[in-house]
Enzyme design. Structure first.
Site, PDB file in Angstrom:
ATOM      1  N   GLY A 148      38.526  36.281  35.440  1.00  0.00           N
ATOM      2  CA  GLY A 148      39.099  35.996  36.763  1.00  0.00           C
ATOM      3  C   GLY A 148      38.032  36.677  37.693  1.00  0.00           C
ATOM      4  O   GLY A 148      37.409  37.473  37.453  1.00  0.00           O
ATOM      5  N   CYS A 149      38.130  36.127  38.944  1.00  0.00           N
ATOM      6  CA  CYS A 149      37.032  36.674  39.912  1.00  0.00           C
ATOM      7  C   CYS A 149      37.467  37.966  40.262  1.00  0.00           C
ATOM      8  O   CYS A 149      36.256  38.943  40.310  1.00  0.00           O
ATOM      9  CB  CYS A 149      37.016  35.813  41.019  1.00  0.00           C
ATOM     10  N   ASN A 150      38.858  38.397  40.245  1.00  0.00           N
ATOM     11  CA  ASN A 150      39.217  39.776  40.692  1.00  0.00           C
ATOM     12  C   ASN A 150      39.080  40.739  39.270  1.00  0.00           C
ATOM     13  O   ASN A 150      38.394  41.793  39.732  1.00  0.00           O
ATOM     14  CB  ASN A 150      40.708  39.760  41.142  1.00  0.00           C
ATOM     15  N   ALA A 151      39.070  40.297  38.326  1.00  0.00           N
ATOM     16  CA  ALA A 151      38.877  40.992  37.166  1.00  0.00           C
ATOM     17  C   ALA A 151      37.357  41.318  36.837  1.00  0.00           C
ATOM     18  O   ALA A 151      37.278  42.341  36.504  1.00  0.00           O
ATOM     19  CB  ALA A 151      39.284  40.303  35.863  1.00  0.00           C
ATOM     20  N   THR A 153      35.029  41.572  39.342  1.00  0.00           N
ATOM     21  CA  THR A 153      34.773  42.718  40.355  1.00  0.00           C
ATOM     22  C   THR A 153      35.133  44.010  39.899  1.00  0.00           C
ATOM     23  O   THR A 153      34.505  44.880  40.049  1.00  0.00           O
ATOM     24  CB  THR A 153      35.269  42.243  41.745  1.00  0.00           C
TER      25      THR A 153
END
Length: 342
Positions: A148-151, A153
Site C-alpha cells: 500500500g502507498c501509505n504502508a 511511506t
C-alpha cells in the site's frame, strides 16, 4: 533482450503510470493492455497525455495471449485481482498492485478487507514487494505483492528504527496526508472538486485503515512481538503525493544516524541533513522518497517526516523496480528520471 509486458487494469491511475514509466524502459515492450469497461478504446482516448506513444488498444483480459508475455502487472481492484491471478498461467511472472496478496495470513486479509481469499495457493507464494527490504526474495519470486502507498511511506521511516531497537515500540504515532489519486479513478461523491477543494479531512480514524494490516504484519515480524502504531490518514486537495509525519520516543540524533546508515547505498530513498524536512513537491512524478529527521522540544522524542509520490514510489514505480529484479534487469532501469518541479 526485450521483455514482453502486459498490464491489466491499464485504464486506472496506477495502470497509466505503469505505461508512462515502461514506455521509457529500454528493455520492455508493452504487448497487451486490458481495461474491461473501456475495451476497444485507445489509450489516447482514455489518457490523452499518452497520445504520443504507440500502444496496443485496450482489450478484455480473456483476449490476451499470455503465452507471449514475460511479465504481467496487475493493477486491478482488490478481490478482482485474486480472482484473475489464480486463473493466469502458473509460470507467468506477476507483479500485483492490489491489496490481495500483501497479507500473509488469510484471516488477517478477511479481517481487514471483509471477504474470504479465493487464491490461497498464490497468496502463500507471494513475496511482499517493499523492494529495499525484500530484494533477495523478489529476485526469485513468481508473484510479488505491491505494498500500500501509505504502508510503504510509514515503513521507510519505521523499519530501520524498529530493527535497530532505537525507539519505544509502544509509542509510535503516524500522521499521514495523501493526495486524492490514492483513492483511484472511480467516481465518488467525496472526491468531487467541490467536496474536496480548499479543504482537508481525516478518514479511517481510530485504527480502521486497511494499511494497518501491513504495519501490524511487518513491524511485529521485525520486532518479534506485537507492534501496533497509531495511524490517522488525511485526504488533501492535491493530485499526487504523500507526506507522513511520525512521532517516536527516542534520541533524535540516534534516529537520524540509524536512518542515514540504513539508506546510505539506496538509489531511491534519501535521508536529508538533520533538521531539514521534505516536501511532496520535491519527489513528484519520481521513484524517490525523501526522509527528514528533527528533534522536539520535549526531550527524548524525535519527529521523522517522509515524502513520496503515491502513484510512483508508492505504487507503479515500486512495481517496476520489483519487475526489474524479477527479470534480471538493473533495479533502477527506467526509473532514474528527476522529479517534476515546480
Amino acid at each position: 533482450m526485450t521483455h514482453k509486458i502486459a498490464i491489466l487494469g491499464a485504464s486506472g491511475y496506477t495502470g497509466a503510470e505503469l505505461v508512462r514509466l515502461i514506455a521509457e524502459h529500454p528493455n520492455m515492450e508493452i504487448v497487451a493492455l486490458s481495461g474491461e469497461r473501456k475495451a476497444g478504446q485507445s489509450m489516447a482516448e482514455v489518457f490523452p497525455h499518452l497520445r504520443h506513444l504507440d500502444l496496443p488498444v485496450l482489450c478484455k483480459i480473456d483476449e490476451i495471449d499470455f503465452a507471449g508475455v514475460d511479465l504481467c502487472f496487475c493493477a486491478l481492484p482488490h478481490k478482482t485481482s485474486q480472482e484473475v491471478i489464480r486463473a493466469l498461467p502458473a509460470t507467468l511472472k506477476i507483479v500485483d498492485l492490489s491489496a490481495d496478496f500483501r497479507l500473509r495470513d488469510p484471516e488477517a486479509y478477511r479481517t481487514w478487507y471483509g471477504n474470504e481469499h479465493v487464491a490461497l495457493e498464490q497468496q502463500a507464494e507471494a513475496v511482499y514487494g517493499l523492494t529495499e527490504f525484500y530484494r533477495d526474495q523478489i529476485r526469485t519470486a513468481r508473484l510479488v505483492a505491491g505494498t500500500g502507498c501509505n504502508a510503504a511511506t510509514g515503513q521507510y521511516v519505521l523499519r530501520p528504527l524498529i530493527a535497530a531497537g532505537v525507539i519505544d515500540l509502544d509509542e509510535i504515532i503516524l500522521d499521514l496526508k495523501c493526495a486524492v489519486s490514492g483513492a483511484g479513478r472511480s467516481l465518488k461523491e467525496n472526491l468531487l472538486h467541490a467536496e474536496l477543494s480548499e479543504g482537508a479531512n481525516a478518514y479511517a480514524v481510530g485504527g480502521t485503515h486497511r494499511h494497518l494490516g501491513e504495519f501490524d504484519q511487518e513491524f511485529s515480524a521485525l520486532a518479534g512481538r506485537p507492534v501496533q502504531v497509531q495511524f490517522t490518514p488525511h485526504l488533501i486537495p492535491a493530485n499526487r503525493g504523500i507526506l507522513a509525519t511520525t512521532y517516536v520516543r527516542g534520541d533524535a540524533q540516534t534516529v537520524f544516524q540509524t536512518l542515514a546508515a540504513a539508506y546510505a547505498d539506496e538509489p531511491f530513498v534519501h535521508v536529508l541533513p538533520f533538521g531539514e524536512t521534505p516536501s511532496t513537491h520535491h519527489v513528484r512524478g519520481s521513484n524517490h522518497c525523501h526522509i527528514g529527521v528533527t528533534g522536539d522540544r520535549i526531550a527524548g522524542r524525535a519527529i521523522v517526516i517522509a515524502a513520496l509520490d503515491n502513484l510512483t514510489k508508492g505504487s507503479s514505480g515500486q512495481a517496476l523496480q520489483n519487475a526489474n529484479l524479477m527479470l534480471g534487469e538493473t533495479e533502477t532501469t527506467g526509473l532514474t528520471m528527476a522529479p517534476l518541479f515546480p
